[in-house]
Design a protein around this motif. Structure first.
Motif, short mmCIF file in Angstrom:
data_model
loop_
_atom_site.label_atom_id
_atom_site.label_comp_id
_atom_site.label_asym_id
_atom_site.label_seq_id
_atom_site.Cartn_x
_atom_site.Cartn_y
_atom_site.Cartn_z
N ILE A 1 0.83 -1.21 0.00
CA ILE A 1 0.00 0.00 0.00
C ILE A 1 0.87 1.26 0.00
N GLU A 2 2.15 1.11 0.30
CA GLU A 2 3.02 2.28 0.36
C GLU A 2 3.99 2.39 -0.81
N VAL B 1 14.50 -9.60 7.82
CA VAL B 1 13.95 -9.60 9.18
C VAL B 1 12.45 -9.88 9.10
N PRO B 2 11.87 -10.38 10.20
CA PRO B 2 10.41 -10.57 10.22
C PRO B 2 9.72 -9.27 9.86
N TYR B 3 8.75 -9.38 8.96
CA TYR B 3 8.21 -8.19 8.34
C TYR B 3 6.78 -8.48 7.93
N ALA B 4 5.94 -7.45 8.00
CA ALA B 4 4.56 -7.63 7.54
C ALA B 4 4.07 -6.35 6.92
N THR B 5 3.29 -6.49 5.88
CA THR B 5 2.70 -5.30 5.27
C THR B 5 1.43 -5.68 4.52
N ALA B 6 0.65 -4.67 4.18
CA ALA B 6 -0.57 -4.92 3.41
C ALA B 6 -0.25 -4.73 1.94
N GLY C 1 -4.37 -6.78 -3.32
CA GLY C 1 -4.89 -6.87 -1.96
C GLY C 1 -4.38 -8.05 -1.18
N GLY C 2 -4.44 -7.96 0.14
CA GLY C 2 -4.05 -9.06 0.97
C GLY C 2 -2.92 -8.70 1.90
N LEU C 3 -2.14 -9.69 2.26
CA LEU C 3 -1.16 -9.55 3.32
C LEU C 3 0.14 -10.22 2.89
N SER D 1 3.78 -11.39 4.56
CA SER D 1 4.50 -11.49 5.82
C SER D 1 5.75 -12.34 5.64
N ARG E 1 5.23 -15.54 3.30
CA ARG E 1 3.88 -15.82 2.82
C ARG E 1 3.29 -14.61 2.14
N ILE F 1 -0.32 -13.68 1.08
CA ILE F 1 -1.70 -14.11 1.16
C ILE F 1 -2.52 -13.08 0.41
N ALA F 2 -2.75 -13.37 -0.86
CA ALA F 2 -3.33 -12.36 -1.73
C ALA F 2 -4.82 -12.57 -1.89
N VAL G 1 8.74 -6.15 12.01
CA VAL G 1 8.69 -4.82 11.41
C VAL G 1 7.44 -4.72 10.55
N GLU H 1 5.26 -2.23 7.99
CA GLU H 1 5.27 -1.01 7.21
C GLU H 1 3.90 -0.78 6.61
N ASP I 1 -9.96 -7.59 3.95
CA ASP I 1 -9.52 -8.79 3.23
C ASP I 1 -9.68 -10.04 4.08
#
Lengths: 137, 274
Positions: free
Chosen positions: A28-29, A39-44, A66-68, A70, A76, A78-79, B195, B197, B210
């Protein structure tokens, strides 16, 4: 280059499960690329192209909306929708594009309807663009 | 004798219908079952990832996680478009009504039976765009998920639950209630190793629609497979009952026919004065 294990799932089933060198996708950014040892990371996930570099160095292109996303012990994606360029039904995408454009041109819509139509148009255009990129190669 | 003959006829034509419905249900069931099985890993991965974020992203709060005082609750009730599926629809409604008792409710019905049922009981519907379960797509679920998330944020309702039917096996389907919103906060926090973002809140808020869509889609797949399973079982036993009735009626018919012939012979013999 080092590989990492990547999983791509959608409500309609798995799209990828195996090793990859790199994945690049639109959040989204903005675009991010992830390689092994992140590194462990998550975003939309936003609406955009997704490129996966396979262990042999070849690249696969897909349309992803869309989705996630991680990164942990496994990475993963997850769309909500994820289609490999070669699986895209261009006729359907073109028809969806046309429908959305016509509806937008017809006017007399409230803000929510307009936003959802524009969203649809953006997805259809993305599909077409992705499919065409592959055809050109 | 004529009565019996026509009864046999009508039972036979009923049997033909039930047999045909059974065949249709079993051919559709195979596809629906595959779809349900495909959607399960998605749901599991989504759930695990949501829990990871909630546990690993340190302190944050999302409007979707806040427990509010429940004044009005919203129920997504997933049932079939048609009857003739044994107790499938009524089991869903029974489960829904038990869970809804004593609350001020509104519903988001999926499936025509569900829409009709709640309209008859005078329970207001949030949306009636999703009344046909058979041709519901993942995109429709996304639209419904969006609608629910917006309604929840706007304070239209303070909790969201879904009532669906779990496809346990071909012969067993279990209605269940699944709370959707507010999201339950994780039990343990592992500290801020993850982390996010732009930030955990933004990620969470972007993902929730979703997530809802994913859960709804899985519930729809499970329910639809269950409906077909229930219909197949019901139609199978209906066909068997029809078979039993036909054989009993044929027996009666043949007896009556024989009795009539015997009587006729007796009459002829008596009339000839032998």
């Amino acid at each position: 280059m080092k590989n990492f294990s990547l999983q791509i799932v959608t409500p309609e089933g798995g799209r990828f499960d195996g090793e990859a060198q790199m994945i690049r996708l639109r959040t989204i950014e903005g675009d991010v690329a992830v390689m092994a040892g992140h590194v462990p990371y998550a975003t939309a996930v936003g609406v955009g192209e997704c490129r996966v570099v396979l262990p042999d160095g070849s690249e696969r292109l897909a349309a992803c909306c869309g989705g996630l996303f991680s990164v942990g012990s496994t990475t993963r994606l997850i769309a909500a929708t994820f289609e490999w360029a070669e699986d895209i039904d261009t006729d359907r995408a073109r028809a969806a594009c046309q429908r959305a454009q016509d509806a937008l041109a017809a006017g007399s819509l409230d803000a929510a309807q307009k936003a959802s139509l524009q969203e649809r148009l953006r997805r259809a255009e993305l599909r077409l663009r992705v499919a065409e990129t592959v055809d050109e190669r | 004798m004529k009565d019996i003959k026509s009864r046999i006829h009508s039972v036979e034509s009923t049997r033909q219908i039930t047999k045909a419905m059974e065949m249709v249900a079993s051919s559709k069931l195979r596809r629906a079952k595959e779809r349900a099985e495909k959607s399960r890993p998605y749901f599991a991965a989504l759930h695990a990832a949501m829990a990871d974020i909630a546990a690993g992203a340190g302190d944050f709060s999302s409007p979707f996680m806040q427990q509010r005082e429940v004044r009005r609750s919203c129920w997504v009730v997933i049932a079939g478009d048609r009857g003739l599926a044994g107790g499938y629809n009524s089991n869903v409604f029974k489960t829904a009504l038990t869970a809804m008792q004593g609350k001020e409710c509104c519903v988001a019905p999926i499936g025509r039976r569900s829409a009709e049922y709640f309209a008859r009981r005078g329970i207001p519907a949030v949306t009636s765009d999703f009344t046909m379960i058979e041709d519901l797509t993942a995109e429709d679920c996304a639209a419904l998920g969006d609608r629910l998330a917006r309604g929840y944020l706007a304070g239209e309702f303070d909790e969201v639950n879904v009532v669906y039917t779990n496809f346990v096996s071909m012969l067993s389907q279990q209605p269940a209630v699944l709370p959707l919103l507010p999201l339950r906060a994780p039990g343990t926090k592992t500290g801020g190793a993850l982390v996010c973002e732009p930030g955990p809140e933004e990620v969470y808020d972007a993902i929730v629609p979703d997530y809802l869509a994913g859960v709804l889609w899985c519930a729809v797949c499970e329910s639809f497979a269950s409906e077909l399973g229930a219909r197949r079982t019901a139609m199978d036993s209906a066909s068997k009952n029809a078979d039993a009735m036909i054989s009993e009626l044929s027996l009666h018919y043949n007896r009556a026919r024989q009795a009539a012939i015997t009587q006729e012979i007796t009459e002829i013999v008596a009339g000839a004065g032998l």
